[in-house]
Design a protein around this motif. Structure first.
Motif, PDB file in Angstrom:
ATOM      1  N   ARG A   1      21.179 -50.775   4.558  1.00  0.00           N
ATOM      2  CA  ARG A   1      20.809 -51.448   5.804  1.00  0.00           C
ATOM      3  C   ARG A   1      21.314 -52.882   5.773  1.00  0.00           C
ATOM      4  O   ARG A   1      21.124 -53.596   4.790  1.00  0.00           O
TER       5      ARG A   1
ATOM      6  N   PRO B   1      22.200 -56.540   8.491  1.00  0.00           N
ATOM      7  CA  PRO B   1      22.007 -57.104   9.836  1.00  0.00           C
ATOM      8  C   PRO B   1      23.065 -56.570  10.788  1.00  0.00           C
ATOM      9  O   PRO B   1      24.232 -56.417  10.421  1.00  0.00           O
TER      10      PRO B   1
ATOM     11  N   ARG C   1      22.191 -47.887  14.721  1.00  0.00           N
ATOM     12  CA  ARG C   1      22.239 -49.333  14.932  1.00  0.00           C
ATOM     13  C   ARG C   1      21.295 -49.695  16.064  1.00  0.00           C
ATOM     14  O   ARG C   1      21.224 -49.001  17.085  1.00  0.00           O
TER      15      ARG C   1
ATOM     16  N   LYS D   1      18.924 -55.383  15.861  1.00  0.00           N
ATOM     17  CA  LYS D   1      18.756 -56.264  14.709  1.00  0.00           C
ATOM     18  C   LYS D   1      19.406 -55.738  13.435  1.00  0.00           C
ATOM     19  O   LYS D   1      19.909 -56.519  12.630  1.00  0.00           O
ATOM     20  N   GLN D   2      19.363 -54.428  13.223  1.00  0.00           N
ATOM     21  CA  GLN D   2      19.817 -53.851  11.963  1.00  0.00           C
ATOM     22  C   GLN D   2      20.837 -52.746  12.209  1.00  0.00           C
ATOM     23  O   GLN D   2      20.883 -52.156  13.293  1.00  0.00           O
TER      24      GLN D   2
ATOM     25  N   TRP E   1      22.413 -49.249   9.989  1.00  0.00           N
ATOM     26  CA  TRP E   1      22.323 -48.386   8.814  1.00  0.00           C
ATOM     27  C   TRP E   1      23.712 -47.783   8.594  1.00  0.00           C
ATOM     28  O   TRP E   1      24.204 -47.033   9.448  1.00  0.00           O
TER      29      TRP E   1
ATOM     30  N   THR F   1      27.169 -62.545   7.818  1.00  0.00           N
ATOM     31  CA  THR F   1      26.422 -62.401   9.066  1.00  0.00           C
ATOM     32  C   THR F   1      26.761 -63.491  10.076  1.00  0.00           C
ATOM     33  O   THR F   1      26.456 -63.347  11.257  1.00  0.00           O
TER      34      THR F   1
END
Length: 355
Positions: free
Chosen positions: A285, A287, A318, A321-322, A324, A336
């Motif tokens: 995971r 950002p 997705r 915020k995150q 995978w 980031t």
């Protein structure tokens, strides 16, 4: 009910492991000097190993599990004489809940008490008769008669618990309804002096270390959600128990039920139910801001040993915020902030066939 869950869960895991994964291109190191990296003001975040991928986040409500509830009904009509416990209060076994003035119920309770007394006396006589028969004091015929009487009275009292369960006669002749289990008084009759009908719900009590969380998912997820998926409310983790087979035509949604620990919330609480599926091996995971589109592929810029490289990744899921993703080595850090600047550097590099 739970017998096939391990099979369902293993199917989910195997399905996740067998997902087709495109062959990833090798990492491409970017020729950056330390001064360039500093000038770009890059920000980094560590990748996080994860075993689960989100499927849905849906609004839901907490309920007591059906097997953790008990309901008390009025077997006879009457009048609500008094309320002893308010709704929402925790009650212990035997705690008074309400009183009902019901001559028919009171008579039935008195008759039941008499039958119970006669049964208990007959059972004692039966035991005494067995001892006397073994001692040769009485004949087998007399012992058989005692046994028959005890058997008949046992049968006669078999239906009495439906009357006496949680109820007893008070000194003033009213019927006192008591809690038959410890827990929270979820519901009870109200309105002193109001007529009570036969079969009416008098009280409902819930307890237990588990609850049910009931939510409604968009119809588009009907074929995606399956029993056995992980369910979470905050830090409480359980599993999806059932997904309705039919879509509600009004709301265009399906009902999803999850069995959860009691820590998921109090009955009636509105919560967000998070549903996850097993992740393919080596899913990380990161950002969402770290993932960028490069030509026809998704990629991230990762730092390892003071070197920044562009790594092609497979995005499993997705949100805002995150993300995978698969294809990232464990223990790396991803860029980031400054991703667009690094993209420009990567696009300026010669193609792999020219290097």
């Amino acid at each position: 009910m739970y017998r096939n869950r391990p099979i369902v869960f293993m199917s989910l895991v195997l399905g996740a492991l067998l997902l087709p994964v495109a062959k990833a291109a090798p990492p491409v190191s970017l020729p950056l000097e330390p001064a360039q990296v500093e000038a770009m003001a890059l920000a980094f975040a560590p990748v996080v190993d994860t075993a689960w991928i989100p499927v849905a986040r849906i609004p839901a409500e907490v309920e007591f599990a059906s097997d953790a509830q008990v309901a008390l009904f009025a077997p006879y009509p009457g009048t609500l004489a008094r309320v002893h416990a308010p709704e929402g209060r925790d009650v212990a076994v035997g705690a008074p809940i309400l009183s009902v003035a019901s001559p028919a119920w009171a008579t039935a309770l008195a008759d039941a008490a008499g039958r119970t007394a006669r049964r208990d006396a007959a059972v004692r006589e039966d035991e005494r008769g067995k001892a006397l028969l073994e001692a040769g004091v009485i004949a087998a015929r007399e012992a058989a008669a005692l046994r028959a009487e005890a058997t008949a009275l046992r049968a006669a009292t078999r239906a009495d618990p439906a009357l006496t369960n949680g109820a007893s006669l008070s000194a003033d002749g009213t019927v006192l309804v008591r809690a038959t289990r410890s827990g929270q008084l979820l519901q009870r009759a109200s309105g002193q002096g109001r007529a009570i009908q036969a079969g009416e719900l008098l009280a409902r009590i819930g307890e237990g270390d588990q609850c049910m969380v009931i939510g409604r998912a968009p119809a588009r997820l009907a074929s995606t959600l399956t029993p056995g998926m992980r369910a979470a409310v905050g830090g409480a983790v359980g599993e999806i128990e059932s997904v309705a087979g039919a879509i509600d035509p009004g709301s265009r949604s399906v009902t999803v039920s999850a069995r959860m620990p009691a820590a998921a919330g109090l009955p009636g609480a509105l919560v967000e139910l998070a549903i996850d599926r097993p992740a393919p091996s080596e899913t990380r995971r990161v950002p969402a801001s770290a993932v960028i589109r490069m030509a026809e592929d998704d990629a991230v810029f990762a730092r390892s040993d003071d070197t920044i490289a562009m790594i092609q990744v497979q995005v499993h899921y997705r949100d805002g915020k995150q993300a995978w993703v698969g294809g990232l080595p464990a223990g790396s850090e991803v860029v980031t902030r400054g991703v667009l600047a690094l993209k420009a550097v990567a696009e300026s590099l010669p193609a792999a066939s020219e290097r």
